[in-house]
Design an enzyme around this catalytic site. Sequence first.
Site, PDB file in Angstrom:
ATOM      1  CB  CYS A 232      -1.046  -0.118   1.335  1.00 34.99           C
ATOM      2  SG  CYS A 232      -2.305  -1.374   1.149  1.00 34.99           S
TER       3      CYS A 232
ATOM      4  CG  HIS B 157      -3.199   3.610   2.034  1.00 27.68           C
ATOM      5  ND1 HIS B 157      -3.451   3.268   1.007  1.00 27.68           N
ATOM      6  CD2 HIS B 157      -3.111   2.632   2.812  1.00 27.68           C
ATOM      7  CE1 HIS B 157      -3.834   1.791   1.059  1.00 27.68           C
ATOM      8  NE2 HIS B 157      -3.594   1.542   2.214  1.00 27.68           N
TER       9      HIS B 157
ATOM     10  CG  ASN C 207      -6.476  -0.763   0.942  1.00 29.62           C
ATOM     11  OD1 ASN C 207      -5.887  -0.243   0.102  1.00 29.62           O
ATOM     12  ND2 ASN C 207      -6.133  -1.491   2.209  1.00 29.62           N
TER      13      ASN C 207
HETATM   14  O1  UT7 Z   1      -3.628  -1.051   3.717  1.00 34.32           O
HETATM   15  C1  UT7 Z   1      -2.593  -1.758   4.238  1.00 34.32           C
HETATM   16  C2  UT7 Z   1      -2.697  -1.873   5.634  1.00 34.32           C
HETATM   17  N1  UT7 Z   1      -4.067  -2.431   6.058  1.00 34.32           N
HETATM   18  C3  UT7 Z   1      -4.619  -1.814   7.115  1.00 34.32           C
HETATM   19  O2  UT7 Z   1      -4.262  -1.055   7.431  1.00 34.32           O
HETATM   20  C4  UT7 Z   1      -5.722  -2.586   7.958  1.00 34.32           C
HETATM   21  C5  UT7 Z   1      -5.557  -2.581   9.208  1.00 34.32           C
HETATM   22  N2  UT7 Z   1      -6.837  -3.385  10.026  1.00 34.32           N
HETATM   23  C6  UT7 Z   1      -8.035  -3.036   9.820  1.00 34.32           C
HETATM   24  O3  UT7 Z   1      -8.313  -2.123   9.271  1.00 34.32           O
HETATM   25  C7  UT7 Z   1      -9.031  -3.700  10.925  1.00 34.32           C
HETATM   26  O4  UT7 Z   1      -8.347  -4.356  11.821  1.00 34.32           O
HETATM   27  C8  UT7 Z   1     -10.125  -4.356  10.032  1.00 34.32           C
HETATM   28  C9  UT7 Z   1     -11.103  -3.530   9.332  1.00 34.32           C
HETATM   29  C10 UT7 Z   1      -9.347  -5.397   9.366  1.00 34.32           C
HETATM   30  C11 UT7 Z   1     -10.801  -5.413  11.343  1.00 34.32           C
HETATM   31  O5  UT7 Z   1     -11.337  -4.406  12.069  1.00 34.32           O
HETATM   32  P1  UT7 Z   1     -11.174  -4.681  13.722  1.00 34.32           P
HETATM   33  O6  UT7 Z   1     -11.731  -3.723  14.278  1.00 34.32           O
HETATM   34  O7  UT7 Z   1      -9.568  -4.690  14.043  1.00 34.32           O
HETATM   35  O8  UT7 Z   1     -12.116  -6.159  13.873  1.00 34.32           O
HETATM   36  P2  UT7 Z   1     -11.295  -7.474  14.463  1.00 34.32           P
HETATM   37  O9  UT7 Z   1     -10.598  -8.281  13.549  1.00 34.32           O
HETATM   38  O10 UT7 Z   1     -10.834  -7.217  15.741  1.00 34.32           O
HETATM   39  O11 UT7 Z   1     -12.565  -8.164  14.628  1.00 34.32           O
HETATM   40  C12 UT7 Z   1     -13.561  -7.658  15.656  1.00 34.32           C
HETATM   41  C13 UT7 Z   1     -15.042  -8.629  15.652  1.00 34.32           C
HETATM   42  C14 UT7 Z   1     -14.605 -10.047  15.679  1.00 34.32           C
HETATM   43  O12 UT7 Z   1     -15.484 -10.988  16.459  1.00 34.32           O
HETATM   44  P3  UT7 Z   1     -15.360 -11.181  18.128  1.00 34.32           P
HETATM   45  O13 UT7 Z   1     -14.035 -12.110  17.978  1.00 34.32           O
HETATM   46  O14 UT7 Z   1     -15.158  -9.777  18.611  1.00 34.32           O
HETATM   47  O15 UT7 Z   1     -16.554 -11.940  18.573  1.00 34.32           O
HETATM   48  C15 UT7 Z   1     -14.625 -10.694  14.287  1.00 34.32           C
HETATM   49  O16 UT7 Z   1     -14.535 -11.723  14.293  1.00 34.32           O
HETATM   50  O17 UT7 Z   1     -15.618  -8.523  14.485  1.00 34.32           O
HETATM   51  C16 UT7 Z   1     -15.602 -10.006  13.741  1.00 34.32           C
HETATM   52  N3  UT7 Z   1     -15.476  -9.473  12.388  1.00 34.32           N
HETATM   53  C17 UT7 Z   1     -16.557  -9.147  11.504  1.00 34.32           C
HETATM   54  N4  UT7 Z   1     -17.829  -8.932  11.835  1.00 34.32           N
HETATM   55  C18 UT7 Z   1     -18.740  -8.799  10.780  1.00 34.32           C
HETATM   56  C19 UT7 Z   1     -14.509  -9.765  11.572  1.00 34.32           C
HETATM   57  N5  UT7 Z   1     -14.732  -9.183  10.076  1.00 34.32           N
HETATM   58  C20 UT7 Z   1     -15.977  -8.903  10.184  1.00 34.32           C
HETATM   59  C21 UT7 Z   1     -16.524  -8.560   9.268  1.00 34.32           C
HETATM   60  N6  UT7 Z   1     -18.278  -8.498   9.572  1.00 34.32           N
HETATM   61  N7  UT7 Z   1     -16.472  -8.387   7.991  1.00 34.32           N
END
Ligand code: UT7
Length: 329
Positions: free
Chosen positions: A116, A256, A286
């Site tokens: 990215c 970004h 993204n």
């Molecule tokens: O561009 C290159 C660099 N990349 C980035 O900068 C991306 C960085 N990461 C992120 O933007 C975020 O981590 C994500 C958007 C990928 C995920 O958001 P998060 O707030 O970190 O969510 P998480 O992975 O901690 O998941 C929270 C909860 C989990 O459930 P529990 O364990 O709390 O019950 C996940 O299973 O949300 C659940 N979850 C979802 N729920 C609905 C994960 N993905 C989804 C989804 N829809 N798509």
Amino acid sequence: MSKITAAITAVNGYVPEYVLTNQELETMVETNDEWITSRTGIKERRILKGEGLGTSDMAVPAVEGLLKKRGITAEEIDLIIFCTTTPDLPFPATANILAHKIGAKNAWGYDLQAACSGFIFGLATGAQFIESGKHTKVLVVGGDKMSSIINYEDRATCIIFGDGCGCALLEPNTEGYGIIDSVLKSDGAGSQLLFQKSGGSVSPATHETVANKEHYAYQEGQAVFKFAVTNMAEVAAEVMERNHLVADDIAWLVPHQANKRIIDATANRTGITPDRVIVNIERYGNTTNGTIPLCLWEWEDKFKKGDNLILAAFGGGFTWGSIYLKWAY
Ligand code: UT7
């Protein structure tokens, strides 16, 4: 003789027609519009549909539009730097394929892989050829067909990424406009947190790697988020501090587009108010190497000559960086 800087003299972009909405994703994986919007800021993304189409097929209309805007021919381009994580083929370089498609017969070129942060690394690299006096027209392209490496059964990644491509032309300037400074960083310790496991020389494609879905992008979202949220903000602040710039000096922050929360953190850290922060993540998601040039393209008519812009990115690798530039037109 006055110092030569590399100025952006034209920008353009292209996004495919097909719109993949959060509502459609709800029918594909266990997710919902509310979760995606609140966690990422994304409402929809574009997908390049059609047999046999790759990243270069988005670059062609983007670059042809740029050449038309600038009033030059493809033969005048000296160098093409194609920043992409989804090249048309493992080799040859997509830069070569693009040069052939647009008729850039006098250009040499290469692909640049920094996930990215690619477009920032590409601008900083391309600027060297202008500043040294070696070239007068360097085309930096940033684009990805992320849908080609996304598993649409994996809700952790398929809601984030989209397809798109943008480009910028760098030309010499002796009035102090253009790229003034950059801070560029990488740290391979993060290489397993956002990567494609197979398809490279360590693990070439086999029936097994395909069956195990190892040719898709894999991301440990939370871990990447922690690095991204601090490092993208820090690097933007660093380039400002070392150029004695305060928030009021900055006309536009061009971040970004990975996650609205990371964009907000960068704006907060630098003190740049939301009205001067470019955001189009809600429409494109993204697009990896495409995000920053697509932002420049969409905001081009709002920029004024002499505006101070801060570009900042964070990506797989890890890679991150920031550029300070003075808009030249
Ligand atoms: O561009 C290159 C660099 N990349 C980035 O900068 C991306 C960085 N990461 C992120 O933007 C975020 O981590 C994500 C958007 C990928 C995920 O958001 P998060 O707030 O970190 O969510 P998480 O992975 O901690 O998941 C929270 C909860 C989990 O459930 P529990 O364990 O709390 O019950 C996940 O299973 O949300 C659940 N979850 C979802 N729920 C609905 C994960 N993905 C989804 C989804 N829809 N798509």
